[in-house]
Design an enzyme around this catalytic site. Structure first.
Site, mmCIF file in Angstrom:
data_model
loop_
_atom_site.group_PDB
_atom_site.id
_atom_site.type_symbol
_atom_site.label_atom_id
_atom_site.label_comp_id
_atom_site.label_asym_id
_atom_site.label_seq_id
_atom_site.Cartn_x
_atom_site.Cartn_y
_atom_site.Cartn_z
ATOM 1 N N LYS A 33 0.817 -1.207 0.000
ATOM 2 C CA LYS A 33 0.000 0.000 0.000
ATOM 3 C C LYS A 33 0.859 1.269 0.000
ATOM 4 O O LYS A 33 0.659 2.167 -0.813
ATOM 5 C CB LYS A 33 -0.885 -0.030 1.245
ATOM 6 C CG LYS A 33 -1.722 1.174 1.432
ATOM 7 C CD LYS A 33 -2.304 1.150 2.820
ATOM 8 C CE LYS A 33 -1.177 1.310 3.840
ATOM 9 N NZ LYS A 33 -1.610 1.854 5.116
ATOM 10 N N THR A 34 1.825 1.304 0.920
ATOM 11 C CA THR A 34 2.676 2.491 1.018
ATOM 12 C C THR A 34 3.455 2.690 -0.260
ATOM 13 O O THR A 34 3.682 3.809 -0.723
ATOM 14 C CB THR A 34 3.642 2.342 2.204
ATOM 15 O OG1 THR A 34 2.901 1.904 3.338
ATOM 16 C CG2 THR A 34 4.302 3.663 2.534
ATOM 17 N N ASP A 225 -4.506 8.173 3.066
ATOM 18 C CA ASP A 225 -4.081 6.842 3.515
ATOM 19 C C ASP A 225 -5.079 6.313 4.541
ATOM 20 O O ASP A 225 -5.758 7.101 5.197
ATOM 21 C CB ASP A 225 -2.686 6.989 4.149
ATOM 22 C CG ASP A 225 -2.031 5.642 4.391
ATOM 23 O OD1 ASP A 225 -2.512 4.638 3.829
ATOM 24 O OD2 ASP A 225 -1.044 5.604 5.133
ATOM 25 N N GLU A 226 -5.157 5.004 4.698
ATOM 26 C CA GLU A 226 -6.011 4.399 5.731
ATOM 27 C C GLU A 226 -7.430 4.963 5.697
ATOM 28 O O GLU A 226 -7.986 5.349 6.736
ATOM 29 C CB GLU A 226 -5.425 4.637 7.125
ATOM 30 C CG GLU A 226 -3.975 4.227 7.292
ATOM 31 C CD GLU A 226 -3.790 2.739 7.528
ATOM 32 O OE1 GLU A 226 -4.733 1.950 7.236
ATOM 33 O OE2 GLU A 226 -2.699 2.354 7.977
ATOM 34 N N GLN A 256 -9.254 -3.858 7.723
ATOM 35 C CA GLN A 256 -8.397 -3.372 8.795
ATOM 36 C C GLN A 256 -8.958 -2.133 9.463
ATOM 37 O O GLN A 256 -8.221 -1.337 10.048
ATOM 38 C CB GLN A 256 -6.989 -3.088 8.254
ATOM 39 C CG GLN A 256 -6.297 -4.336 7.766
ATOM 40 C CD GLN A 256 -4.875 -4.065 7.303
ATOM 41 O OE1 GLN A 256 -4.028 -3.650 8.086
ATOM 42 N NE2 GLN A 256 -4.624 -4.298 6.030
ATOM 43 N N ARG A 615 0.309 -9.233 10.778
ATOM 44 C CA ARG A 615 1.582 -8.557 11.032
ATOM 45 C C ARG A 615 2.738 -9.539 10.863
ATOM 46 O O ARG A 615 3.883 -9.141 10.733
ATOM 47 C CB ARG A 615 1.658 -7.990 12.464
ATOM 48 C CG ARG A 615 0.673 -6.897 12.829
ATOM 49 C CD ARG A 615 0.603 -5.812 11.838
ATOM 50 N NE ARG A 615 -0.481 -6.059 10.900
ATOM 51 C CZ ARG A 615 -0.581 -5.464 9.728
ATOM 52 N NH1 ARG A 615 0.315 -4.598 9.341
ATOM 53 N NH2 ARG A 615 -1.581 -5.753 8.914
#
Length: 755
Positions: A33-34, A225-226, A256, A615
């Site tokens: 994503k980043t 973002d997010e 998430q 994670r």
DNA sequence: CGTGGTGAGTTTTTT
DNA sequence: ACTCACCACG
């Protein structure tokens, strides 16, 4: 730059290259994503977008910094520094400072943190003579915060029947009055709380179309973002900012979304396509982080959620190990087993401690792991808890700074008017507040001019007040003449703080002195940095506005030694570790007891566990215990329902279970945990067996013991009796336990059973 | 007005 | 276990 694009997979590339309209990028866990965000920014710049017209909004400071670093690597630090990049709160506070006057604020407004807000609410509840047992500060604050995040003003609140009804039913019908008073007092204090930074930005854009026009034309491309964590206010503001050109991109993963408790609306992302008919959606489904097993296990869990955007996250990595299960008898033993496992894995695979993370649902769970790590000499680092800027001694000093910058800051004034002790106690402060509100002036005005405001105190007290006011005024005068650092030094020495901190030579005071020193160093560093950047006069307000939005996670000290990470699942979002332990998987803890009557809340807990599991890069362990010390007493725990929702083919079911199942005839279902598994999964609270469990614990059968017997103790686990002494009620046994070593047990109280 | 002791309530997550 | 509110005394 063309080379960079070759490093992306097909869907990543499509998401980067599409810039003509609204883009929704659904980014599965670990799907890069980043990478998409940073490459997209680089691509925009390459396409001729001027960097300072690109707005990139993140959720945390950490994410902003990371993105900035990665963009810097691609386009150079110089260009990257021109981007508008930061958290919603920090970017909006910048805008608000520029435009403050439109809203009737000064540029130097204070930002109230949560404890300031709560302290103010406490005063208001007291002034309204309401019962603070009914009007709990926390819940009133929560209601106000939710209202603001939903852009509901006090007047809207009054008109909103469901809110009024809910407050009425909760026995707090005057919440709206408190809300109204709170807003007025914040305004009077020239202060905005965290939620105001969003709320007032919306007011600014709503009531000042010219200002909105300026910003919406200025920003040529917006990235968020997010997005799954945005609340209604953020959603509306973004919408306003892109209303002209619709050139923006939101990135997120509905699976998430874990911040609904603070107003995040998963609907924002779920209904994005409906909202923007001209939008395109991109799905990043390849997970580069984790093994196949971890990805599949996580998928099997999240599948149980109804409300989600369908996607098929997959991994091309190796299959890897199954998810490990750790079952402990008590929280204590959970700590021992987890730390033991870490030590063992480290020996076997030679990976550094920094490859390990222990993730828990609540901060309170950290203590036991900390203690066990200390016992074994395992280095660890805890995230969370109080941030540096929230420590008492730091807040006190900062409050002086705040008052100097903004004398109307009521919370700062209350905090330091009697710190260090100068004989101005609660009674006087109460009188000042009352006097201020009858005269419609700020507390500061009353303090600096008690006579005109007819403050009813004796002459001695009056002198003290005036002395205090003069002290602050002298700081204010200096503030325009000397640097922020010099002013800070002056304040610390002349206020008496320095004397007070050196009055005791205990360890606590030593720590306080060190913290204060660190704060001063921070100011010094801040000033020199800004001066190097060409900022001639660095004012205290600049420092304040920066630190008021920082949290502990932002202290990025370079770790010299490799350490095990201990943190909540929430703060682990966005991170990855080779080996992850998710602990405390029990009903009423994970999922939290707060959400038993709400299927929606349970879905959020499920997403939270999804975040935790994903994670892990190589190994993931889930642990639960049979009993746990909570709220001052030992409570029996049932394994989390989520443990039964993960497809068992991905779980490493221990051999020992077969034995345990046999030894517990009450078991009627095969379960990974050998614990009584009711045929239906644990349901909502009213049907649950919590009370039955409590009975079980006290009716643990007593056994006649002899040396050599094996027992199973509620907290210590399995062990062998080594010796016995005494008789009857005072009979004691020495037992060697497998995991916790030798313990003396007074049989009358010991909770165990003979095997 | 300040201090020091006792007792009660407390824990979900964070900008 | 830990903080915070309240109370009694100096």
């Amino acid at each position: 730059m063309e080379d960079y694009l070759e490093e992306l997979n097909k869907s990543q590339k499509e998401a980067v290259l599409y810039t003509d309209g609204p883009a929704l990028v659904i980014a599965g866990a670990g799907s890069g994503k980043t990478r998409v965000l940073t490459y997209k920014i680089a691509y925009l710049i390459q396409q001729g977008y001027r960097p300072y017209t690109i707005l990139a909004l993140t959720f945390t400071n950490k994410a902003a910094r990371e993105m900035k670093n990665r963009v810097s690597e691609m386009v150079g630090a110089e260009t990257a520094s021109r981007l508008w990049m930061g958290t919603f709160h920090s970017v909006f506070s910048r805008i608000l400072r520029k435009e403050a006057v439109c809203l009737g604020y000064t540029k130097d407004f204070t930002i109230y943190d949560t404890s300031d807000s709560k302290s103010l609410l406490k005063s208001i509840i007291k002034e309204f003579a309401l019962d603070d047992k009914k009007y709990k500060v926390g819940s009133v604050f929560g209601r106000i915060s939710h209202a603001k995040n939903a852009l509901i003003s006090p007047d809207d609140y009054d008109r909103n029947r469901s809110l009024i009804e809910a407050d009425h039913n909760a026995g707090i019908p005057r919440t709206c009055d408190i809300y109204r008073a709170y807003v007025a007092r914040c305004k009077m204090a020239q202060a905005m709380d965290f939620d105001d930074l969003l709320y007032n930005t919306n007011v600014l854009f709503r009531d000042h179309p010219d200002v909105l026009k300026r910003y919406s034309e200025f920003f040529s491309y917006v990235l968020v973002d997010e997005y799954q964590d945005t609340n209604y206010a953020q959603h509306v503001i973004v919408k306003k900012l892109v209303q002209n050109h619709h050139r923006f991109c939101v990135v997120g993963d509905d699976a998430q979304s874990i911040y609904s408790f603070r107003g995040a609306e998963i609907e924002n992302i779920l209904s994005f396509e409906k909202e923007y008919a001209d939008s395109r959606i991109f799905k990043l489904e390849q997970n580069y982080r984790s093994t196949k097993t971890i990805v599949k296990a996580a998928n099997s869990l999240i599948d149980k959620n109804r409300n989600q955007i369908r996607k098929e996250v997959y991994s091309e990595n190796i299959t890897g190990n199954k998810i490990g299960l750790i079952r402990a008898y008590s929280d204590l033993e959970e700590g021992i087993q987890v730390m033991g496992k870490i030590a063992e894995l480290r020996m076997r695979s030679h990976c550094p401690y920094s490859d390990f993370a222990i993730l828990y649902r609540t901060n309170a769970q950290s203590r036991i792991f900390e203690e066990e790590a200390r016992k074994r000499g395992i280095p660890y680092r805890i995230y969370g808890g109080l941030s540096f800027y929230q420590r008492k001694e730091i807040k006190d000093v900062i409050s002086y700074f705040r008052l100097v910058v903004n004398p109307m800051d009521e919370e700062a004034l209350k905090r330091i008017i009697n710190y260090p002790l100068r004989g101005i106690g609660d009674t006087t402060v109460g009188k000042i507040i009352a006097c201020a509100s009858t005269n419609g002036v700020s507390m500061w005005e009353v303090v600096s001019d008690p006579d005109t405001n007819a403050l009813d105190v004796n002459n001695g007290t009056k002198r003290k007040l005036i002395a205090f006011a003069q002290l602050i005024q002298s700081f204010i005068r200096s503030s325009s003449e000397i640097s922020a650092y010099d002013l800070a030094i002056k304040i610390v020495s002349e206020s008496g703080i320095q004397k007070e901190l050196f009055s005791e030579m205990t360890i606590e005071y030593q720590a306080k002195r060190e913290n204060l020193q660190e704060l001063l160093n921070g100011i010094s560093l801040f000033t020199t940095n800004r001066e190097e950047e060409g900022d001639e006069s660095v004012r205290l307000i600049d420092f304040l506005s920066e630190v008021s939005l920082l949290t502990d996670q932002d202290a990025d000290e370079e770790e010299e030694v490799s350490k095990v990470t201990l943190m909540t699942v929430h703060s682990a979002k966005g991170l990855e570790f080779k080996n992850v332990f998710v602990v405390g998987l029990e009903e009423d803890l994970f999922p939290s007891s707060m959400c038993m009557n709400s299927p929606k809340a349970i879905e959020e807990e499920r997403r939270l566990l999804y975040v935790a599991i994903t994670r892990a890069k190589e190994n993931c362990f889930l642990s639960c215990t049979k009993s746990r010390f909570r709220n001052g007493s030992m409570e029996l725990c049932r394994p989390s329902r989520f443990l039964y929702e993960i497809d068992p083919q991905f779980l490493d079911l221990p051999e020992a279970n077969t034995v345990k199942v046999q030894s517990q005839p009450e078991n009627n279902a095969r379960s990974p945990f050998g614990v009584a598994r009711t045929t239906t999964p644990p349901q909502f609270k009213k049907v649950s067996g919590v009370t039955d469990n409590k009975k079980n614990i006290s009716s643990f059968p007593q056994y006649d013991l002899s040396v050599g017997d094996h027992i199973e103790h509620e907290r210590f686990g399995k062990g062998e009796v080594i010796s016995l002494e005494g008789e009857g009620d005072s009979c004691k046994a020495k037992v060697a336990f497998e995991h916790v070593g030798e313990k003396q047990l007074l049989l009358k109280f010991a909770r165990f059973k003979k095997l």
